[in-house]
Motif scaffolding. Structure first.
Motif, PDB file in Angstrom:
ATOM      1  N   LEU A  92       6.705  58.742  64.829  1.00  0.00           N
ATOM      2  CA  LEU A  92       5.845  57.958  63.931  1.00  0.00           C
ATOM      3  C   LEU A  92       6.150  58.263  62.465  1.00  0.00           C
ATOM      4  O   LEU A  92       5.899  57.459  61.582  1.00  0.00           O
ATOM      5  CB  LEU A  92       4.365  58.292  64.191  1.00  0.00           C
ATOM      6  CG  LEU A  92       3.633  57.515  65.278  1.00  0.00           C
ATOM      7  CD1 LEU A  92       2.226  58.051  65.449  1.00  0.00           C
ATOM      8  CD2 LEU A  92       3.609  56.025  64.983  1.00  0.00           C
ATOM      9  N   ARG A 163       8.772  52.337  64.718  1.00  0.00           N
ATOM     10  CA  ARG A 163       8.335  53.735  64.934  1.00  0.00           C
ATOM     11  C   ARG A 163       7.261  53.809  66.021  1.00  0.00           C
ATOM     12  O   ARG A 163       7.283  54.709  66.870  1.00  0.00           O
ATOM     13  CB  ARG A 163       7.811  54.339  63.625  1.00  0.00           C
ATOM     14  CG  ARG A 163       8.910  54.588  62.596  1.00  0.00           C
ATOM     15  CD  ARG A 163       8.339  55.098  61.281  1.00  0.00           C
ATOM     16  NE  ARG A 163       9.410  55.389  60.337  1.00  0.00           N
ATOM     17  CZ  ARG A 163       9.989  54.492  59.553  1.00  0.00           C
ATOM     18  NH1 ARG A 163       9.611  53.223  59.619  1.00  0.00           N
ATOM     19  NH2 ARG A 163      10.946  54.844  58.717  1.00  0.00           N
ATOM     20  N   VAL A 164       6.335  52.836  65.998  1.00  0.00           N
ATOM     21  CA  VAL A 164       5.284  52.796  67.035  1.00  0.00           C
ATOM     22  C   VAL A 164       5.915  52.496  68.390  1.00  0.00           C
ATOM     23  O   VAL A 164       5.530  53.066  69.418  1.00  0.00           O
ATOM     24  CB  VAL A 164       4.208  51.748  66.680  1.00  0.00           C
ATOM     25  CG1 VAL A 164       3.128  51.679  67.765  1.00  0.00           C
ATOM     26  CG2 VAL A 164       3.570  52.074  65.338  1.00  0.00           C
ATOM     27  N   ALA A 167       7.141  55.817  69.516  1.00  0.00           N
ATOM     28  CA  ALA A 167       6.170  56.922  69.630  1.00  0.00           C
ATOM     29  C   ALA A 167       5.108  56.704  70.702  1.00  0.00           C
ATOM     30  O   ALA A 167       4.509  57.663  71.189  1.00  0.00           O
ATOM     31  CB  ALA A 167       5.491  57.136  68.276  1.00  0.00           C
TER      32      ALA A 167
END
Length: 390
Positions: A92, A163-164, A167
């Motif tokens: 993240l 990023r999400v 993650a």
């Protein structure tokens, strides 16, 4: 007392743990173009995101068993899931290629500790159904890859951030961690003297065979989605195609070991799997846009069956669970080091030639070599190649 319930509960826990062993790698390929638009990343550098965790898996195999003997099965798995979860969560906050690569290596170490432990655990706890339970375990590993490859692009689109998409898989690690916490601590198994397989030509043959087969798996995992994005497909469609391929791996990983359970001679089945992979690569190279689902289907069925079968063939060589666990740890250790190099070589070929076809041809040649190696796996001679130490 009903003994089936603890066994079923343990199998469920193993499945949940296994689902966590690939998302950290499988989510990268479908999101690669989004990552590259944000972070400067050549294909060679991007290949490190698959290569380094696989190499870490190989290296950690060699001390994974001794760590699990020291900590015990339960604590080793809990520690490993914690490492995988934190590595995923850290994505993240990533701003550079270096940070992304460090998170990949961390995840690889966590994955390796579990993979070193599981074959021996399965051979000990499910002695009557080793091939079937290994099939379920390995299939769950590939199921995790299928879920991540299919849903990471959707998560990215919904959240508006790659990023999400990388993650979110920390949640899966948390779920497995909680279920594993509820497992009763097993009786401590008697520690036997570790046997070294370094001087055994047969152990090396098994390791090279596993490594070459896994090279096709890691290359396809890393580069199939980018290959189709280059052919004009969207990230979501390319990710779903990789998800479809890994779904085929799941079907094959369940069906093939169940079929193979009927006979101790596994050579015919393994040869058929290799022919399927060769057919899949040839279609991918020559007519990737036509019958676009057929080639991933062939590749998935071949790779999905080959992965558990190459471990089952190694387990067949030893009757004692501890010794079989040591052999499979060696086979996976050397094998993952070999397999880890393949995405890097493919990425370098892509940077040099400007396309992925050269890499697919090289893998096709490797499968032909493996067909020749299969003939050596005659179960009547196993005791001669790996005699009991005495």
């Amino acid at each position: 007392m009903n003994h089936t319930r603890p066994a079923a509960w343990l199998m469920l826990a193993i499945i949940l743990v296994a689902l966590n062993l690939r998302p950290s790698m499988a989510a990268i390929g479908p999101l690669l173009s989004a990552i590259r638009s944000d972070i400067p990343l050549s294909f060679t550098l991007a290949s490190l995101l698959t290569m380094l965790p696989v190499m870490a898996m190989g290296l950690a195999m060699f001390f994974g068993l001794s760590i699990s003997r020291r900590l015990g099965e339960r604590r080793t798995v809990l520690l490993s899931l914690l490492i995988i979860g934190l590595a995923s969560l850290s994505r993240l906050f990533i701003d550079s290629a270096f940070e992304l690569i460090v998170s990949a290596i961390l995840a690889g170490v966590g994955i390796a500790l579990i993979q070193a432990l599981m074959p021996a655990l399965i051979k000990t706890r499910f002695a009557d159904n080793v091939a079937l339970c290994m099939g379920v375990y390995v299939t769950s590993i590939m199921g995790g890859a299928a879920i991540a490859a299919s849903f990471a692009p959707l998560v990215m689109v919904q959240a508006g951030s790659w990023r999400v998409g990388l993650a979110v898989w920390a949640g899966l690690a948390l779920l497995a961690w909680l279920v594993w916490c509820l497992q009763p601590a097993p009786a401590i198994s008697r520690v036997t003297k570790r046997e070294s397989f370094v001087t055994s030509p047969r152990a090396w043959l098994l390791a090279i065979f596993f490594g070459l087969g896994t090279a096709s798996y890691t290359c396809v995992l890393a580069w199939l989605a980018p290959y189709y994005v280059e052919k004009g497909w969207s990230e979501q469609h390319a990710g779903l195609l990789l998800g479809f391929l890994t779904a085929m791996e799941v079907i094959s990983g369940l069906a093939v070991p169940a079929i193979a359970n009927r006979s101790r001679d596994r050579r015919g089945i393994v040869a058929v799997l290799l022919l399927l992979i060769i057919g899949g690569f040839c279609g991918l190279i020559l007519v990737p846009q036509y019958l676009a689902l057929l080639w991933p289907c062939l590749l998935g069925l071949g790779i999905g069956g080959l992965f558990p079968m190459s471990l089952i063939v190694a387990l067949d060589h030893c009757d004692e669970p501890q010794r079989a666990g040591g052999l499979t740890a060696f086979v996976q250790g050397i094998g993952y080091l070999i397999a880890g190099l393949s995405p890097l070589l493919a990425g370098m070929i892509r940077d040099r030639l400007g396309n992925f076809e050269g890499a697919w041809w090289a893998l096709t040649a490797v499968m032909v070599i493996m067909l020749l190696m299969v003939m050596r796996f005659d179960p009547r001679h196993y005791a001669r190649y790996l005699p009991r130490p005495g």
